[in-house]
Design a protein around this motif. Structure first.
Motif, PDB file in Angstrom:
ATOM      1  N   ALA A 146       0.810  -1.217   0.000  1.00  0.00           N
ATOM      2  CA  ALA A 146       0.000   0.000   0.000  1.00  0.00           C
ATOM      3  C   ALA A 146       0.846   1.272   0.000  1.00  0.00           C
ATOM      4  O   ALA A 146       0.486   2.267  -0.635  1.00  0.00           O
ATOM      5  N   ALA A 147       1.980   1.245   0.663  1.00  0.00           N
ATOM      6  CA  ALA A 147       2.796   2.454   0.784  1.00  0.00           C
ATOM      7  C   ALA A 147       3.437   2.872  -0.531  1.00  0.00           C
ATOM      8  O   ALA A 147       3.891   4.021  -0.662  1.00  0.00           O
ATOM      9  N   GLU A 148       3.478   1.978  -1.526  1.00  0.00           N
ATOM     10  CA  GLU A 148       4.152   2.301  -2.781  1.00  0.00           C
ATOM     11  C   GLU A 148       3.449   3.417  -3.551  1.00  0.00           C
ATOM     12  O   GLU A 148       4.059   4.090  -4.377  1.00  0.00           O
ATOM     13  N   ILE A 149       2.159   3.633  -3.280  1.00  0.00           N
ATOM     14  CA  ILE A 149       1.430   4.686  -3.989  1.00  0.00           C
ATOM     15  C   ILE A 149       1.972   6.070  -3.644  1.00  0.00           C
ATOM     16  O   ILE A 149       1.808   7.028  -4.416  1.00  0.00           O
ATOM     17  N   ALA A 150       2.667   6.198  -2.515  1.00  0.00           N
ATOM     18  CA  ALA A 150       3.191   7.501  -2.091  1.00  0.00           C
ATOM     19  C   ALA A 150       4.228   8.052  -3.064  1.00  0.00           C
ATOM     20  O   ALA A 150       4.494   9.263  -3.068  1.00  0.00           O
ATOM     21  N   ARG A 151       4.796   7.193  -3.907  1.00  0.00           N
ATOM     22  CA  ARG A 151       5.782   7.681  -4.884  1.00  0.00           C
ATOM     23  C   ARG A 151       5.136   8.475  -6.012  1.00  0.00           C
ATOM     24  O   ARG A 151       5.823   9.137  -6.778  1.00  0.00           O
ATOM     25  N   PHE A 152       3.792   8.444  -6.092  1.00  0.00           N
ATOM     26  CA  PHE A 152       3.108   9.083  -7.230  1.00  0.00           C
ATOM     27  C   PHE A 152       2.120  10.169  -6.812  1.00  0.00           C
ATOM     28  O   PHE A 152       1.652  10.914  -7.673  1.00  0.00           O
ATOM     29  N   VAL A 153       1.792  10.243  -5.538  1.00  0.00           N
ATOM     30  CA  VAL A 153       0.806  11.229  -5.084  1.00  0.00           C
ATOM     31  C   VAL A 153       1.461  12.199  -4.109  1.00  0.00           C
ATOM     32  O   VAL A 153       2.550  11.948  -3.586  1.00  0.00           O
ATOM     33  N   HIS A 154       0.773  13.312  -3.873  1.00  0.00           N
ATOM     34  CA  HIS A 154       1.286  14.378  -3.021  1.00  0.00           C
ATOM     35  C   HIS A 154       0.353  14.519  -1.817  1.00  0.00           C
ATOM     36  O   HIS A 154      -0.812  14.927  -1.955  1.00  0.00           O
ATOM     37  N   HIS A 155       0.872  14.168  -0.644  1.00  0.00           N
ATOM     38  CA  HIS A 155       0.040  14.124   0.554  1.00  0.00           C
ATOM     39  C   HIS A 155      -0.210  15.517   1.123  1.00  0.00           C
ATOM     40  O   HIS A 155       0.703  16.349   1.194  1.00  0.00           O
ATOM     41  N   GLN A 156      -1.448  15.761   1.540  1.00  0.00           N
ATOM     42  CA  GLN A 156      -1.822  17.018   2.180  1.00  0.00           C
ATOM     43  C   GLN A 156      -1.772  16.801   3.687  1.00  0.00           C
ATOM     44  O   GLN A 156      -2.626  16.126   4.274  1.00  0.00           O
ATOM     45  N   THR A 157      -0.754  17.363   4.326  1.00  0.00           N
ATOM     46  CA  THR A 157      -0.427  16.991   5.694  1.00  0.00           C
ATOM     47  C   THR A 157      -1.506  17.371   6.706  1.00  0.00           C
ATOM     48  O   THR A 157      -1.733  16.642   7.672  1.00  0.00           O
ATOM     49  N   SER A 158      -2.196  18.482   6.508  1.00  0.00           N
ATOM     50  CA  SER A 158      -3.219  18.881   7.476  1.00  0.00           C
ATOM     51  C   SER A 158      -4.599  18.362   7.107  1.00  0.00           C
ATOM     52  O   SER A 158      -5.410  18.052   7.985  1.00  0.00           O
ATOM     53  N   ASP A 159      -4.882  18.240   5.818  1.00  0.00           N
ATOM     54  CA  ASP A 159      -6.218  17.824   5.396  1.00  0.00           C
ATOM     55  C   ASP A 159      -6.342  16.335   5.095  1.00  0.00           C
ATOM     56  O   ASP A 159      -7.417  15.855   4.726  1.00  0.00           O
ATOM     57  N   LYS A 160      -5.240  15.593   5.192  1.00  0.00           N
ATOM     58  CA  LYS A 160      -5.261  14.129   5.246  1.00  0.00           C
ATOM     59  C   LYS A 160      -5.709  13.421   3.967  1.00  0.00           C
ATOM     60  O   LYS A 160      -6.166  12.277   4.015  1.00  0.00           O
ATOM     61  N   PHE A 161      -5.577  14.075   2.821  1.00  0.00           N
ATOM     62  CA  PHE A 161      -5.850  13.373   1.560  1.00  0.00           C
ATOM     63  C   PHE A 161      -4.645  13.510   0.643  1.00  0.00           C
ATOM     64  O   PHE A 161      -3.725  14.285   0.901  1.00  0.00           O
ATOM     65  N   ASP A 162      -4.633  12.732  -0.437  1.00  0.00           N
ATOM     66  CA  ASP A 162      -3.539  12.765  -1.402  1.00  0.00           C
ATOM     67  C   ASP A 162      -4.012  13.422  -2.691  1.00  0.00           C
ATOM     68  O   ASP A 162      -5.210  13.451  -2.988  1.00  0.00           O
ATOM     69  N   VAL A 163      -3.055  13.943  -3.454  1.00  0.00           N
ATOM     70  CA  VAL A 163      -3.351  14.583  -4.736  1.00  0.00           C
ATOM     71  C   VAL A 163      -2.578  13.868  -5.841  1.00  0.00           C
ATOM     72  O   VAL A 163      -1.363  13.679  -5.734  1.00  0.00           O
ATOM     73  N   LEU A 164      -3.300  13.460  -6.875  1.00  0.00           N
ATOM     74  CA  LEU A 164      -2.668  12.936  -8.083  1.00  0.00           C
ATOM     75  C   LEU A 164      -2.720  14.037  -9.131  1.00  0.00           C
ATOM     76  O   LEU A 164      -3.792  14.393  -9.628  1.00  0.00           O
ATOM     77  N   ARG A 165      -1.566  14.585  -9.435  1.00  0.00           N
ATOM     78  CA  ARG A 165      -1.497  15.746 -10.316  1.00  0.00           C
ATOM     79  C   ARG A 165      -1.601  15.359 -11.788  1.00  0.00           C
ATOM     80  O   ARG A 165      -1.272  14.235 -12.172  1.00  0.00           O
ATOM     81  N   SER A 166      -2.036  16.315 -12.588  1.00  0.00           N
ATOM     82  CA  SER A 166      -1.978  16.144 -14.034  1.00  0.00           C
ATOM     83  C   SER A 166      -0.547  16.427 -14.487  1.00  0.00           C
ATOM     84  O   SER A 166       0.278  16.937 -13.730  1.00  0.00           O
ATOM     85  N   ASP A 167      -0.261  16.089 -15.739  1.00  0.00           N
ATOM     86  CA  ASP A 167       1.084  16.310 -16.283  1.00  0.00           C
ATOM     87  C   ASP A 167       1.366  17.800 -16.366  1.00  0.00           C
ATOM     88  O   ASP A 167       0.589  18.566 -16.927  1.00  0.00           O
ATOM     89  N   GLU A 168       2.499  18.228 -15.798  1.00  0.00           N
ATOM     90  CA  GLU A 168       2.852  19.646 -15.797  1.00  0.00           C
ATOM     91  C   GLU A 168       4.097  19.925 -16.634  1.00  0.00           C
ATOM     92  O   GLU A 168       4.760  20.954 -16.475  1.00  0.00           O
TER      93      GLU A 168
END
Length: 470
Positions: A285-307
């Motif tokens: 389960a922890a491997e997903i952290a390599r691709f998402v950006h965690h929101q430390t106070s609001d407790k959700f992750d963000v999967l960004r579009s290509d920038e």
């Protein structure tokens, strides 16, 4: 009874403010109160009111105002406080099993001892049966004929339980009621607090299987990205469910600009490239952290579009399927931001995976019209798309342009326009929620804690409306 003796004279109004001040007005004479905390303000206010009741020799009625709303209490010459019976409803007093009398019931700091009913007739029928069964008195044996004619009243043990299943109503935690409860006068929550508790209960649920929310409006500047962030933050905070906000823009979206960045630059394209590894049985389960950006106070992750400014890749329908398959492996809740083209392949595939549609709109005519056309397009497609449109949640936010002028007339026009637009959508969708203007949503990173209390409450209501569709 206390309330039947309380008259409308003198007219007493008591105000408790969140900044540690208060005011008691007795027949037009104001008594301002300043203290270090709400409890001290309330003690001084009650002392003034009790003194008035003692001078009159009878209870007095007091209209209360606090940040949670308005109410009415009764104060006796002895300082006992009760809630006026006219403010009691079945919703605010679920613990009562009998119809309450039209009189106030005083709540005391030291309740008198309560004795058991003296006669079995006062007890419920089920309790009487248990009591009768436990009493070692001799009963005349019934005749054989009577025994055969009398139907058996014995019940199966499967049909009863000694456990209490009814929910317990916790005392008030806000405003006058909270402080009175802390002082020993147990007060039930107000209707406003009960409504908030119900919204919190709704957004705190876990659902059987993952859920996908799509936030759509074909017009830019309609508040899509703030809506995605707020819904993700509230649902993640209260439910504790693994939640991801996914920027499903065709190319480059703005969700990554309005949220916290992690220690890497990976986007949805990197996740798609690594999908086989992430979907393998050995993946953790922890491997997903390599691709998402965690929101430390609001407790959700963000999967960004290509920038990548040099890239020209547009996400395809097949890639949406792959990314969605990966995310449902690691998250219970997916909230998808979207682009402005309802004909795009990734937009239409997003709708295919959606369980709940959310249509944000600012109180500006062209944004509202774009929202209407978005819903109309989905409705015209029939099937799953039309069902999503009929059960959509529309979130109407007040215009920021009018607010910047800080002109009273402009503020009123913004509220009136938001109300008009909300009323226009109401007959066509499942729910409509209005959001007040808040400067914390205009620019920069969006944080739930940065919002004003009224805005937080409105977004909680919006998240509850969305969760009811799961």
């Amino acid at each position: 009874m206390m309330e039947t003796q309380a008259l409308d004279f003198p007219k007493i109004d008591a105000i408790l403010r969140s900044n540690g001040t208060g005011e008691v007005t007795i027949n037009g004479t104001s008594h301002p109160i300043e203290a270090d905390n709400e409890a001290t303000v309330l003690k001084e206010a009650l002392a003034l009111i009790t003194e008035t009741a003692a001078q009159l020799g009878r209870p007095v009625k007091v209209s209360t105002t606090d940040p949670d709303g308005q109410g009415t209490i009764i104060v006796s010459p002895e300082g006992d406080v009760s809630e006026a019976a006219s403010t009691k409803t079945a919703k605010t007093s679920p613990r009562r099993h009998k119809t309450p009398e039209p009189t106030a019931q005083p709540v005391r700091t030291a309740p008198a001892d309560v004795e058991a009913p003296a006669t079995p007739a006062a007890a419920p029928a089920e309790t009487a049966r248990f009591a009768a069964a436990a009493t070692p008195t001799k009963q005349p044996a019934p005749s054989t004929e009577a025994a055969s004619a009398e139907p058996s009243t014995r019940r199966s043990l499967k049909d009863t339980s000694f456990l209490v299943s009814a929910p317990i109503l916790e005392p008030a935690t806000r405003g006058w009621r909270r402080v009175l409860t802390r002082l020993g006068f147990r007060m039930d929550p107000s209707a406003e607090e009960l409504a908030e508790r119900e919204d919190i209960r709704t957004v705190s649920q876990h659902w059987p299987g993952p859920r996908t929310v799509a936030v759509v409006n074909r017009k830019g500047g309609a508040n899509k990205t703030p809506t995605v962030v707020m819904l993700s933050a509230i649902l993640a905070r209260y439910s504790g469910a693994a939640t991801v906000a996914w920027d499903n823009n065709e190319s480059q979206g703005t969700l990554g600009w309005r949220t916290e960045k992690g220690s890497h630059d990976r986007s949805v394209l990197d996740l798609i490239d690594s999908s086989q590894t992430l979907l393998s049985p050995s993946a953790q389960a922890a491997e997903i952290a390599r691709f998402v950006h965690h929101q430390t106070s609001d407790k959700f992750d963000v999967l960004r579009s290509d920038e990548n400014d040099e890239g020209d890749h547009e996400v395809t329908a097949e890639e949406v399927d792959i990314a969605h398959q990966v995310l449902t492996r690691y998250y219970r809740l997916i909230v998808m931001d979207s682009g402005n083209t309802s004909r795009a392949a990734n937009w239409r595939r997003m709708i295919h995976h959606t369980n709940q549609l959310v249509v944000p709109v600012t109180a500006i005519e062209d944004r509202a019209e774009a929202a209407r056309l978005t819903l109309q397009t989905l409705e015209s497609r029939g099937g799953h798309d039309a069902e999503l449109a009929r059960n959509a949640v529309v979130i109407v936010s007040e215009s920021t342009d009018a607010k910047r002028s800080m002109n009273g007339d402009a503020l009123k026009r913004a509220k009136d326009e938001a109300r008009r637009i909300a009323e226009g959508f109401a007959p066509h969708v499942r729910a409509v929620v209005r959001i007040p203007y808040d400067p914390a949503l205009v620019n920069g990173p969006i944080r739930y804690d940065a919002l004003q209390p009224a805005t937080q409450r409105a977004w909680l209501a919006a998240a509850a409306a969305v969760a009811k569709g799961f």
